[in-house]
Design a protein around this motif. Sequence first.
Motif, PDB file in Angstrom:
ATOM      1  N   ARG A 161      40.427 -21.275  19.625  1.00 11.45           N
ATOM      2  CA  ARG A 161      40.078 -21.563  21.020  1.00 11.45           C
ATOM      3  C   ARG A 161      40.973 -20.747  21.948  1.00 11.45           C
ATOM      4  O   ARG A 161      42.201 -20.746  21.805  1.00 11.45           O
ATOM      5  CB  ARG A 161      40.217 -23.047  21.310  1.00 11.45           C
ATOM      6  CG  ARG A 161      39.595 -23.442  22.655  1.00 11.45           C
ATOM      7  CD  ARG A 161      39.681 -24.936  22.884  1.00 11.45           C
ATOM      8  NE  ARG A 161      38.938 -25.707  21.919  1.00 11.45           N
ATOM      9  CZ  ARG A 161      37.617 -25.895  21.941  1.00 11.45           C
ATOM     10  NH1 ARG A 161      36.887 -25.318  22.892  1.00 11.45           N
ATOM     11  NH2 ARG A 161      37.029 -26.614  21.011  1.00 11.45           N
ATOM     12  N   ASN A 162      40.329 -20.020  22.855  1.00 14.42           N
ATOM     13  CA  ASN A 162      41.029 -19.142  23.803  1.00 14.42           C
ATOM     14  C   ASN A 162      41.836 -18.058  23.090  1.00 14.42           C
ATOM     15  O   ASN A 162      42.764 -17.470  23.662  1.00 14.42           O
ATOM     16  CB  ASN A 162      41.940 -19.931  24.739  1.00 14.42           C
ATOM     17  CG  ASN A 162      41.167 -20.930  25.589  1.00 14.42           C
ATOM     18  OD1 ASN A 162      40.061 -20.632  26.061  1.00 14.42           O
ATOM     19  ND2 ASN A 162      41.720 -22.123  25.753  1.00 14.42           N
ATOM     20  N   GLU A 164      45.778 -22.139  15.755  1.00 16.96           N
ATOM     21  CA  GLU A 164      45.159 -22.155  14.440  1.00 16.96           C
ATOM     22  C   GLU A 164      43.644 -22.182  14.557  1.00 16.96           C
ATOM     23  O   GLU A 164      43.081 -22.503  15.618  1.00 16.96           O
ATOM     24  CB  GLU A 164      45.630 -23.375  13.655  1.00 16.96           C
ATOM     25  CG  GLU A 164      45.176 -24.692  14.268  1.00 16.96           C
ATOM     26  CD  GLU A 164      45.811 -25.911  13.596  1.00 16.96           C
ATOM     27  OE1 GLU A 164      45.036 -26.709  13.033  1.00 16.96           O
ATOM     28  OE2 GLU A 164      47.036 -26.057  13.652  1.00 16.96           O
ATOM     29  N   TYR A 165      42.971 -21.845  13.472  1.00 15.15           N
ATOM     30  CA  TYR A 165      41.516 -21.942  13.426  1.00 15.15           C
ATOM     31  C   TYR A 165      41.106 -23.415  13.430  1.00 15.15           C
ATOM     32  O   TYR A 165      41.665 -24.235  12.697  1.00 15.15           O
ATOM     33  CB  TYR A 165      40.978 -21.271  12.169  1.00 15.15           C
ATOM     34  CG  TYR A 165      40.850 -19.770  12.275  1.00 15.15           C
ATOM     35  CD1 TYR A 165      39.743 -19.189  12.896  1.00 15.15           C
ATOM     36  CD2 TYR A 165      41.825 -18.934  11.742  1.00 15.15           C
ATOM     37  CE1 TYR A 165      39.605 -17.816  12.980  1.00 15.15           C
ATOM     38  CE2 TYR A 165      41.704 -17.551  11.826  1.00 15.15           C
ATOM     39  CZ  TYR A 165      40.590 -17.002  12.450  1.00 15.15           C
ATOM     40  OH  TYR A 165      40.463 -15.635  12.544  1.00 15.15           O
ATOM     41  N   GLU A 186      29.432 -20.054  24.256  1.00 14.99           N
ATOM     42  CA  GLU A 186      30.313 -19.743  25.388  1.00 14.99           C
ATOM     43  C   GLU A 186      31.781 -19.898  25.038  1.00 14.99           C
ATOM     44  O   GLU A 186      32.646 -19.261  25.642  1.00 14.99           O
ATOM     45  CB  GLU A 186      29.963 -20.607  26.604  1.00 14.99           C
ATOM     46  CG  GLU A 186      30.034 -22.108  26.384  1.00 14.99           C
ATOM     47  CD  GLU A 186      28.715 -22.736  26.000  1.00 14.99           C
ATOM     48  OE1 GLU A 186      28.432 -23.854  26.455  1.00 14.99           O
ATOM     49  OE2 GLU A 186      27.963 -22.089  25.229  1.00 14.99           O
ATOM     50  N   SER A 187      32.104 -20.763  24.045  1.00 13.56           N
ATOM     51  CA  SER A 187      33.505 -20.963  23.673  1.00 13.56           C
ATOM     52  C   SER A 187      34.055 -19.800  22.855  1.00 13.56           C
ATOM     53  O   SER A 187      35.268 -19.724  22.629  1.00 13.56           O
ATOM     54  CB  SER A 187      33.650 -22.259  22.866  1.00 13.56           C
ATOM     55  OG  SER A 187      32.972 -22.148  21.635  1.00 13.56           O
ATOM     56  N   LEU A 188      33.171 -18.900  22.419  1.00 10.01           N
ATOM     57  CA  LEU A 188      33.600 -17.779  21.586  1.00 10.01           C
ATOM     58  C   LEU A 188      33.788 -16.487  22.375  1.00 10.01           C
ATOM     59  O   LEU A 188      34.349 -15.519  21.855  1.00 10.01           O
ATOM     60  CB  LEU A 188      32.582 -17.534  20.468  1.00 10.01           C
ATOM     61  CG  LEU A 188      32.248 -18.739  19.573  1.00 10.01           C
ATOM     62  CD1 LEU A 188      31.213 -18.341  18.524  1.00 10.01           C
ATOM     63  CD2 LEU A 188      33.493 -19.289  18.909  1.00 10.01           C
ATOM     64  N   ILE A 189      33.313 -16.455  23.614  1.00  6.66           N
ATOM     65  CA  ILE A 189      33.314 -15.211  24.385  1.00  6.66           C
ATOM     66  C   ILE A 189      34.634 -15.062  25.131  1.00  6.66           C
ATOM     67  O   ILE A 189      35.020 -15.928  25.926  1.00  6.66           O
ATOM     68  CB  ILE A 189      32.128 -15.173  25.356  1.00  6.66           C
ATOM     69  CG1 ILE A 189      30.814 -15.213  24.546  1.00  6.66           C
ATOM     70  CG2 ILE A 189      32.188 -13.934  26.234  1.00  6.66           C
ATOM     71  CD1 ILE A 189      29.583 -15.288  25.405  1.00  6.66           C
ATOM     72  N   PRO A 211      38.650 -14.779  17.850  1.00  6.93           N
ATOM     73  CA  PRO A 211      38.568 -14.727  16.386  1.00  6.93           C
ATOM     74  C   PRO A 211      37.702 -15.855  15.811  1.00  6.93           C
ATOM     75  O   PRO A 211      37.851 -17.025  16.166  1.00  6.93           O
ATOM     76  CB  PRO A 211      40.024 -14.854  15.952  1.00  6.93           C
ATOM     77  CG  PRO A 211      40.811 -14.325  17.103  1.00  6.93           C
ATOM     78  CD  PRO A 211      40.044 -14.752  18.327  1.00  6.93           C
ATOM     79  N   VAL A 212      36.827 -15.466  14.888  1.00  2.86           N
ATOM     80  CA  VAL A 212      35.909 -16.399  14.237  1.00  2.86           C
ATOM     81  C   VAL A 212      35.928 -16.120  12.733  1.00  2.86           C
ATOM     82  O   VAL A 212      36.030 -14.964  12.308  1.00  2.86           O
ATOM     83  CB  VAL A 212      34.471 -16.247  14.782  1.00  2.86           C
ATOM     84  CG1 VAL A 212      33.506 -17.142  14.005  1.00  2.86           C
ATOM     85  CG2 VAL A 212      34.412 -16.571  16.271  1.00  2.86           C
ATOM     86  N   GLU A 213      35.830 -17.214  11.937  1.00  2.00           N
ATOM     87  CA  GLU A 213      35.709 -17.053  10.486  1.00  2.00           C
ATOM     88  C   GLU A 213      34.616 -17.999  10.003  1.00  2.00           C
ATOM     89  O   GLU A 213      34.570 -19.171  10.398  1.00  2.00           O
ATOM     90  CB  GLU A 213      37.035 -17.352   9.789  1.00  2.00           C
ATOM     91  CG  GLU A 213      37.043 -16.935   8.318  1.00  2.00           C
ATOM     92  CD  GLU A 213      38.439 -16.805   7.743  1.00  2.00           C
ATOM     93  OE1 GLU A 213      39.193 -15.938   8.262  1.00  2.00           O
ATOM     94  OE2 GLU A 213      38.779 -17.552   6.811  1.00  2.00           O
TER      95      GLU A 213
END
Length: 699
Positions: free
Chosen positions: A163-164, A168-169, A180-183, A138-140
């Motif tokens: 993360r992972n 929390e965001y 790479e930290s988002l995949i 998840p990304v915002e």
Amino acid sequence: MMAVARIVLCLLLGYLSHPFMPAQPESRSKMPELYRRWLDDEVVYIITAKEREVFEKLQTDRERDIFMAAFWKQRDPTPGTPANEFRDEHYRRWNYANEYFSRSTPRPGWMTDMGRIHIILGPPKTIENHANVNGVFPVEIWTYEGDPEYGLPPGFRIIFFKRNGTGEYIFYSPSADGPESLIADWGTGLTQDYLREGRNPQTAYKQLLRLAPGLAYQTLSLIPGEIVMEGAASMASLKLLGNVLAYPQKKVQDRYAEALLKYKDVIEVDYTANYVPGDSSLQIIRDEAGFYMVHYSIEPRKISVDSYGGAFSVNYELDGRISDLAGQTVYQYRKEIPVTFRPEEFKDLAAKSLAVQDLFPLVPGTYKFDLLVKNTVSREFTTFEWTLAIPEESTLPSISSLLLGYQLEKSGPAASEFIPFKIKDGQMLVPARKTFAQKEDLVVYFQVLGLPPDLQASAELRVDILRRDAPFRSQTKKLGGRGAGDALDVLEMMPLRDLPPDYYKIKVSVLDPSGAVFLSRAEDFEISPAPAIGRPIVVSKVMTDSGRGEYECELGLQLLNLKKNREALVYLEKAYAWNPAQIKYALGLSQCLFMEGQYRKVKDILAPFREEKEPALVLYFLGKSVHSLGELDEAISDYGDYLSRFGMNLEILNLLGTAHYQKGNAAEALRAWQRSLEINPGQENIRKLVQSLQKPPPR
């Protein structure tokens, strides 16, 4: 470079998650929970390091309440209204963060990264949510309009991710985290690059581009339009994060906090929350009589006035203190400067501001000069601090600092007047900020001291203008100047019309006949792009030639405070000779003579002032002088008059008892000393005297 950026960003992100808390002073352990919560929770993201340091030094709840009022007042965009929009908006953001950003974490919402950004920057302009993209955590993305004045680009984004995929965001950094930290899905649809090269920033970006093309390009930089190679570190993004977090601190001038701490025991309570910043200019000039005069100009950045009958007025009270390097007071004064404006002058005040100017003499030495300026109409205060160095007599040549002005009024004050920034050629008008317009002339004044006559005739003056430290213009000519003896006044006027708006330095150098530099000074200045600069209305007190006695008295008292009695006596006798009827001059000389044991002269000088209502020092020195001369009846009379007219003084009360005892009146002596012990029981010597008088006489 990539590794360095990642290390720096990791350190920065550690700071983001846990705001730096300096070593806690002892007073924090005594701080009530209400104030501790305000400091560490409610304003933790907007308070400056200096404000925090001062708040932690405060000792009472009253001081903390005053500080908190001043804290919000410094940030109030409309200080003339009852509401404080900044404070209201801050708590609106803080409460929102606690309500909405604590839902996925056990921590309070203000402690989360999203909560912190919301408190600092407010609601974002847009929000992109990428919470349900297959193969991506998840990304915002929040976007904001920037503020270039404080290091923020016109537009930027803040990216948060889980993360992972859990918790929390948190902040996402293109450098420290990278795509790479988002995949989340590295196992399906892998690119040939990944199969060939393995997992790295470049292949991670290509994988993210395949999974979420609309998200991938934004993860390379937080600044739209910045060109960043795949897998490279965005140093601009690294700097942006730091600027965002420092944004609230950059927008406030926290000098008020130090001023409040320093003067909280000096200024009245109703002033303490009303600090006004200001600018200043100061110059030490040796006059024709050989006095070193300290000239200064202060410009408060806010001017509050009172209005009555169509006129506008303000009253400034100047409290100055000169102390030596050990902190001992050498000289202090209080002056009032009332100012009245006509309606047309008041209209111009907002554009022109107001400059309050003053001057005073100072004896050789190195000092600290503290100035407290109070606007008694609005109960506002401003403070200034300088270090002053008045040179001792020397045969070695020296050069003063450069005084920069925007105008020289040649038809200025009369030769017999003492007025700030007066030189032989007229009165200089000086800007506090050293900013000039192109259409103005730069007026440069300095003094060369101790230059032998042969060098005065043969030396040359070189004036260099440097633009951002690079040579821009240079001129060399005969030194010239005006002066008598070993003091040479040099005045240069330089048109600025050919200098583009920028930052400059002017450097003057005195050259010997061989062309070698043996004296030089430099000063920075700025040429504004504005076509004109509103110059302040200047107010000051003008002192006529009779003021020379005032200055000689002040110099004598300074030397007396420095325990240089013999030197002080010379000045104080001169001041007294100017006007023996002036009680200040008589007291100054009497104080010095008393310290030198010349009691008869003290009596002769002060006797005519015995019936004066003020000051108390007349009876103080009169009584002690006639007492020292053995004139006990007169001493008893003076001590009694002192106590009845000016109130209790333990020293005078004890001396009264001593005079009675010496005259053989033990009962009156006992009465005086017993009264003294009632006021202060800790006087052991007086207690022994009382006990000796209370013993029964031997049989």
